[in-house]
Design an enzyme around this catalytic site. Structure first.
Site, short mmCIF file in Angstrom:
data_model
loop_
_atom_site.label_atom_id
_atom_site.label_comp_id
_atom_site.label_asym_id
_atom_site.label_seq_id
_atom_site.Cartn_x
_atom_site.Cartn_y
_atom_site.Cartn_z
N ASN A 10 -22.23 49.01 41.49
CA ASN A 10 -23.14 48.97 40.34
C ASN A 10 -23.98 47.70 40.49
O ASN A 10 -23.49 46.60 40.25
CB ASN A 10 -22.32 48.95 39.04
CG ASN A 10 -23.20 48.74 37.82
OD1 ASN A 10 -24.42 48.82 37.90
ND2 ASN A 10 -22.57 48.46 36.69
N TRP A 11 -25.22 47.87 40.90
CA TRP A 11 -26.08 46.71 41.16
C TRP A 11 -26.62 46.08 39.88
O TRP A 11 -27.21 45.02 39.92
CB TRP A 11 -27.25 47.13 42.05
CG TRP A 11 -26.89 47.31 43.49
CD1 TRP A 11 -25.68 47.08 44.09
CD2 TRP A 11 -27.78 47.72 44.55
NE1 TRP A 11 -25.76 47.33 45.43
CE2 TRP A 11 -27.04 47.73 45.74
CE3 TRP A 11 -29.13 48.10 44.59
CZ2 TRP A 11 -27.60 48.08 46.97
CZ3 TRP A 11 -29.69 48.45 45.82
CH2 TRP A 11 -28.93 48.44 46.99
N LYS A 12 -26.47 46.75 38.77
CA LYS A 12 -27.02 46.24 37.50
C LYS A 12 -28.52 45.95 37.68
O LYS A 12 -29.18 46.68 38.40
CB LYS A 12 -26.22 45.03 37.03
CG LYS A 12 -24.70 45.33 37.05
CD LYS A 12 -23.85 44.32 36.40
CE LYS A 12 -22.41 44.80 36.48
NZ LYS A 12 -21.48 43.96 35.75
N HIS A 99 -21.53 51.89 30.00
CA HIS A 99 -21.06 50.63 30.59
C HIS A 99 -20.95 49.59 29.47
O HIS A 99 -21.75 49.60 28.53
CB HIS A 99 -22.04 50.16 31.66
CG HIS A 99 -21.51 48.98 32.42
ND1 HIS A 99 -21.62 47.71 31.93
CD2 HIS A 99 -20.87 48.88 33.61
CE1 HIS A 99 -21.05 46.87 32.80
NE2 HIS A 99 -20.59 47.57 33.82
N GLU A 101 -21.82 46.63 29.17
CA GLU A 101 -23.04 45.86 28.90
C GLU A 101 -24.01 46.67 28.05
O GLU A 101 -24.68 46.14 27.17
CB GLU A 101 -23.69 45.44 30.23
CG GLU A 101 -22.89 44.33 30.91
CD GLU A 101 -22.96 44.33 32.42
OE1 GLU A 101 -23.90 44.92 33.00
OE2 GLU A 101 -22.05 43.73 33.04
N GLU A 168 -12.74 50.04 32.57
CA GLU A 168 -13.19 48.69 32.88
C GLU A 168 -12.87 47.74 31.71
O GLU A 168 -13.63 47.72 30.73
CB GLU A 168 -14.70 48.67 33.10
CG GLU A 168 -15.18 49.51 34.26
CD GLU A 168 -16.54 49.05 34.75
OE1 GLU A 168 -16.63 48.61 35.89
OE2 GLU A 168 -17.51 49.11 33.98
N GLY A 174 -17.03 40.77 35.92
CA GLY A 174 -17.78 39.57 36.34
C GLY A 174 -17.05 38.25 36.10
O GLY A 174 -17.67 37.19 36.16
N SER A 206 -14.02 43.01 38.41
CA SER A 206 -13.63 42.04 39.44
C SER A 206 -12.88 42.67 40.62
O SER A 206 -11.90 42.12 41.11
CB SER A 206 -12.81 40.90 38.82
OG SER A 206 -13.60 40.19 37.89
N GLY A 227 -19.19 45.74 40.59
CA GLY A 227 -20.45 45.04 40.34
C GLY A 227 -20.75 44.04 41.44
O GLY A 227 -21.27 44.39 42.50
N GLY A 228 -20.39 42.78 41.20
CA GLY A 228 -20.74 41.67 42.08
C GLY A 228 -20.50 41.93 43.57
O GLY A 228 -21.36 41.62 44.41
P1 PGA Z 1 -17.74 43.26 38.52
O1 PGA Z 1 -18.51 44.32 37.59
O2 PGA Z 1 -17.20 43.99 39.70
O3 PGA Z 1 -18.80 42.25 38.90
O4 PGA Z 1 -16.65 42.66 37.69
C1 PGA Z 1 -17.96 45.60 37.36
C2 PGA Z 1 -18.89 46.44 36.53
O5 PGA Z 1 -19.61 45.91 35.68
O6 PGA Z 1 -18.92 47.67 36.69
#
Ligand code: PGA
Length: 244
Positions: A10-12, A99, A101, A168, A174, A206, A227-228
Site C-alpha cells: 500500500n503505497w499510500k 483503511h 487512515e 490492521e 507505521g 509494521s 505500507g512502508g
Molecule cells: P505499515 O502500513 O506497513 O507502514 O505499518 C500498513 C498499512 O497502512 O496498510
C-alpha cells in the site's frame, strides 16, 4: 503447502508515474533473479495512487493492480472522486476500502465501506476491507468486540468469499510496533470463526522482512497488507521471498 498468500503493498500518497515506472523496472528484475525463492502460492499486488494505476498495469507482469479508494456512485457530480469503472478501466483488479487512515481522516464509515464493497464486487473487482482496533481499545481488551462490529457493518450485504479482510491494528500501522505473533494469530482465528472458514485474512501493521516469515506461517493468516516496506523494490522483494 499452505493455501495461497496474498502480499499487497500500500503505497499510500507516495510516488508519481515516473517513480512507479522506475520501481517496476527494478522490481521486475529482482523478481526474475529471486524467482526460485518465491513460493508458487505467493501472489502480490500494489495499491498505488490512482494516477499511477495505468503505469503499474503497463509495467508489471503478475502484479495485481489495486486502487486505494473509490466512490460508490457510477458517475456524476462528485468533484474530486473517482469511480470503480475508472480504476477498472486502467487495470485495477482490487480496491482497498476502510483503511484506518480513511476512516480517521476522511470519515469513511463502516456503512460506507459496505456500500462501496457491494459495488466493487458487482463490477468484478475484489474489495480489500480493512479494520482494526486503536491502542486504547487494545489495552482495554476490547479488540474482539471492536473488530466484530467493524467487520459486521463493513461487510453487510457482501459475500465474504468475494472479499479480502485486512486486520490492521491502528496502533501497529507505521509505528514498528505490533501485537505478538500469538495475539495476531488468535485474532485472525477469531475473525475466521465469526465470518467464514474460507475467508482470506491479511494482517497489516509494521510488516517487515524480519517478521513476514513467521506471520505468513500462522494458520489463519493468508497474506499481508504492507505500507512502508512496500516502497523500496529491494525490501518489497524480500517480503515475497519471505526474507529467504
Ligand atoms: P505499515 O502500513 O506497513 O507502514 O505499518 C500498513 C498499512 O497502512 O496498510
Amino acid at each position: 503447502m499452505k493455501n495461497n498468500l496474498y502480499i499487497i503493498g500500500n503505497w499510500k500518497m507516495n510516488k508519481n508515474p515516473t517513480e512507479t515506472r522506475e520501481f517496476m523496472k527494478e522490481f521486475n528484475k529482482l523478481y526474475e533473479e529471486n524467482k526460485n525463492k518465491i513460493n508458487s502460492n505467493i501472489f502480490y499486488g500494489i495499491a498505488a495512487p490512482a494516477t499511477n494505476l495505468a503505469m503499474l498495469k503497463i509495467t508489471s507482469n503478475d502484479c495485481l493492480v489495486v486502487a486505494q479508494n473509490v466512490n460508490e456512485n457510477e458517475s456524476g457530480s462528485h468533484t474530486g472522486e473517482i469511480s470503480i469503472n475508472m480504476v477498472k478501466s486502467v487495470g485495477a483488479g482490487a480496491v482497498i476500502l476502510g483503511h484506518s487512515e480513511r476512516r480517521k481522516m476522511y470519515n469513511e464509515t463502516s456503512q460506507k465501506v459496505s456500500q462501496k464493497a457491494q459495488k466493487v464486487i458487482e463490477a468484478g473487482l475484489i474489495p480489500i476491507i480493512a479494520f482494526g482496533e486503536t491502542f486504547e481499545e487494545y489495552k482495554m481488551g476490547k479488540t474482539k468486540e471492536v473488530i466484530k462490529k467493524m467487520i459486521k457493518e463493513s461487510t453487510k450485504g457482501v459475500n465474504l468469499l468475494q472479499v479480502i479482510l485486512a486486520y490492521e491494528p491502528v496502533w501497529a500501522i507505521g509505528t514498528g510496533k505490533t501485537p505478538s505473533l500469538k495475539e495476531i494469530q488468535k485474532i485472525c482465528a477469531y475473525i475466521r470463526s465469526i465470518t467464514n472458514p474460507n475467508v482470506i485474512i491479511q494482517y497489516g501493521g509494521s510488516v517487515k522482512p524480519k517478521n513476514i516469515g513467521k506471520l505468513m506461517n500462522q494458520k489463519d493468516i493468508n497474506g499481508a497488507l504492507v505500507g512502508g516496506a512496500s516502497l523500496d523494490p529491494k525490501i518489497f522483494i524480500k517480503l515475497l521471498t519471505l526474507n529467504k
